[in-house]
Design a protein around this motif. Sequence first.
Motif, PDB file in Angstrom:
ATOM      1  N   GLY A  14       0.970  -1.309   0.008  1.00 17.26           N
ATOM      2  CA  GLY A  14      -0.052   0.016   0.148  1.00 17.26           C
ATOM      3  C   GLY A  14       0.847   1.325  -0.149  1.00 17.26           C
ATOM      4  N   VAL A  18       0.170   6.775   4.739  1.00 15.91           N
ATOM      5  CA  VAL A  18       0.742   5.813   5.806  1.00 15.91           C
ATOM      6  C   VAL A  18       1.831   4.980   5.297  1.00 15.91           C
ATOM      7  CG1 VAL A  18       0.131   4.297   7.590  1.00 15.91           C
ATOM      8  CG2 VAL A  18      -1.348   5.937   7.100  1.00 15.91           C
ATOM      9  N   ASP A  37       1.487  -1.207  -4.773  1.00 16.07           N
ATOM     10  CA  ASP A  37       0.186  -0.817  -4.790  1.00 16.07           C
ATOM     11  C   ASP A  37      -0.741  -1.252  -6.086  1.00 16.07           C
ATOM     12  OD1 ASP A  37      -1.193   1.755  -2.988  1.00 16.07           O
ATOM     13  OD2 ASP A  37      -2.230   1.016  -4.500  1.00 16.07           O
ATOM     14  N   GLN A  45      -5.847   6.974  -0.764  1.00 21.07           N
ATOM     15  CA  GLN A  45      -7.173   7.652  -0.958  1.00 21.07           C
ATOM     16  C   GLN A  45      -6.882   9.248  -1.270  1.00 21.07           C
ATOM     17  OE1 GLN A  45      -9.723   6.850   2.553  1.00 21.07           O
ATOM     18  NE2 GLN A  45      -8.553   5.213   3.036  1.00 21.07           N
ATOM     19  N   TYR A  50      -9.360  12.309  -3.311  1.00 15.76           N
ATOM     20  CA  TYR A  50      -9.511  13.746  -3.240  1.00 15.76           C
ATOM     21  C   TYR A  50      -8.329  14.599  -3.334  1.00 15.76           C
ATOM     22  CZ  TYR A  50      -7.933  12.466   1.647  1.00 15.76           C
ATOM     23  OH  TYR A  50      -7.435  11.928   2.704  1.00 15.76           O
ATOM     24  N   ASP A  57      -5.981  18.905   8.805  1.00 11.57           N
ATOM     25  CA  ASP A  57      -5.525  18.333  10.087  1.00 11.57           C
ATOM     26  C   ASP A  57      -4.398  17.500  10.124  1.00 11.57           C
ATOM     27  OD1 ASP A  57      -6.736  16.301   8.884  1.00 11.57           O
ATOM     28  OD2 ASP A  57      -7.795  15.492  10.553  1.00 11.57           O
ATOM     29  N   VAL A  90      -0.956  -7.361  -4.239  1.00 14.63           N
ATOM     30  CA  VAL A  90      -0.384  -8.439  -3.554  1.00 14.63           C
ATOM     31  C   VAL A  90      -1.242  -9.489  -3.207  1.00 14.63           C
ATOM     32  CG1 VAL A  90       0.730  -8.967  -1.155  1.00 14.63           C
ATOM     33  CG2 VAL A  90       1.354  -6.936  -2.394  1.00 14.63           C
ATOM     34  N   GLY A 121      -5.073   0.351   3.620  1.00 10.38           N
ATOM     35  CA  GLY A 121      -5.968   1.231   3.861  1.00 10.38           C
ATOM     36  C   GLY A 121      -7.405   0.567   4.014  1.00 10.38           C
ATOM     37  N   ASP A 289      -5.329   2.914   8.116  1.00 10.71           N
ATOM     38  CA  ASP A 289      -6.716   2.402   8.027  1.00 10.71           C
ATOM     39  C   ASP A 289      -7.186   1.054   7.992  1.00 10.71           C
ATOM     40  OD1 ASP A 289      -7.401   5.330   7.888  1.00 10.71           O
ATOM     41  OD2 ASP A 289      -8.492   5.110   6.156  1.00 10.71           O
ATOM     42  N   LEU A 299      -7.739   8.343  11.095  1.00  8.20           N
ATOM     43  CA  LEU A 299      -6.784   9.689  10.550  1.00  8.20           C
ATOM     44  C   LEU A 299      -5.524   9.462   9.997  1.00  8.20           C
ATOM     45  CD1 LEU A 299      -7.906  12.185  13.348  1.00  8.20           C
ATOM     46  CD2 LEU A 299      -8.659  12.228  11.094  1.00  8.20           C
ATOM     47  N   ILE A 300      -4.973  10.206   8.932  1.00  4.76           N
ATOM     48  CA  ILE A 300      -3.650  10.037   8.503  1.00  4.76           C
ATOM     49  C   ILE A 300      -2.890  10.362   9.752  1.00  4.76           C
ATOM     50  CG2 ILE A 300      -1.886  11.097   6.994  1.00  4.76           C
ATOM     51  CD1 ILE A 300      -4.627  11.995   5.312  1.00  4.76           C
TER      52      ILE A 300
END
Length: 342
Positions: A14, A18, A37, A45, A50, A57, A90, A121, A289, A299-300
Amino acid sequence: MSGTEIVTDVVVIGAGPVGLFAVFELGLLDLKCHVIDILDRPGGQCTELYPEKPIYDIPGFPVISGQGLTDNLMKQIAPFGAEFHLSRMVTGLEKLGHDGFRLTTDAGDVFRAKVVVVAAGGGSFQPKRPPVDGIEAYEGKSVFYSVRRMDDFRDQDVVIVGGGDSALDWTLNLQPIARTLTLVHRRDAFRAAPDSVNKMKALVAEGKISLVIGQVAGLEGEDGQLSAVNFSTEAGEVRVPATRLLPFFGLTMKLGPVADWGLELNDNLIVVDTEKFQSSVPGVFAIGDINSYPGKLKLILSGFHEAALMAQAAKKIASPGEKVIFQYTTSSTKLQKKLGVA
Ligand code: FAD
């Protein structure tokens, strides 16, 4: 590369924010990473769902877009030379006695790693496709499920379908640049934030966008290029000229192969401890996540914290017996050399 076994300290599954930050924390401890990935670009994400939306934050950044955060993370981890294997999933993860793990992908790659970091995630996410005949032929050409570049919608006749936040946010964001914009929803009640709904209604009242209450019935066009969308409404069929269609029917998050790796799960999330963020299989860590523990916040910034603690524990497995001295990047010349700044 297909068919050759790649041997490394760590495989990170991924390339979301993160997974990317994990490369940094592991890199400071001299652990070499390969990152895999399903998507064709890093960012998870943030870049897929987005890229141009502001995030407020992330510590130290009063505002940064999903794409901006990803670009910064890529810059931050550049000194560690992680190798990226994109557009591949994977599929297999197998423990090799005391020799770490063997991972395989749907592209035929084989990896051997001392440590595995699952930063998957929500798993592999797929947009829900509206039930319209022949829509596949237009996908990626004039029908899109996310906005990667706003400029692709400039001076276009845009039709947005949906009543949630994505549909309303993109209605407000694309209205100033689209030639025409029509929002279509099956009923006159919206799930999106009330403020967005009010703004959308004001644009309708000013005649800047059109609102149709109805359902997509068919597409018109040629060679993947849309010319109109037909809707069934209470008043009968409505034909809306369109060169771009954005259906926002939500995403299906599929855990995918992660479910088959023998890791203890809780509600499709990998159960971890909060000291090391290790799964039920020693040597396999789960951060971001995808993990589950009491009090977890998706949250990140939580994922970044998890990456730092995971790296300390991963180092002990990858380099047994090696003493790890806790150091600050501000004051350690050793760390600064690794970062290429000393
Ligand atoms: P992800 O970003 O989901 O990345 C996981 C990656 O793993 C994906 O790229 C996926 O393709 C890959 N993957 C999965 N399975 C496999 C496999 N088997 N093989 C290979 N690759 C695999 N968070 C905040 O902190 N602040 C915000 O303001 C905020 N706003 C948000 C707005 C929206 C619209 C959304 C949808 C989310 C928002 N979030 C926000 C949440 C934030 O985006 C997530 O917490 C974050 O992306 C999690 O990062 P991650 O790296 O754990 O996972």
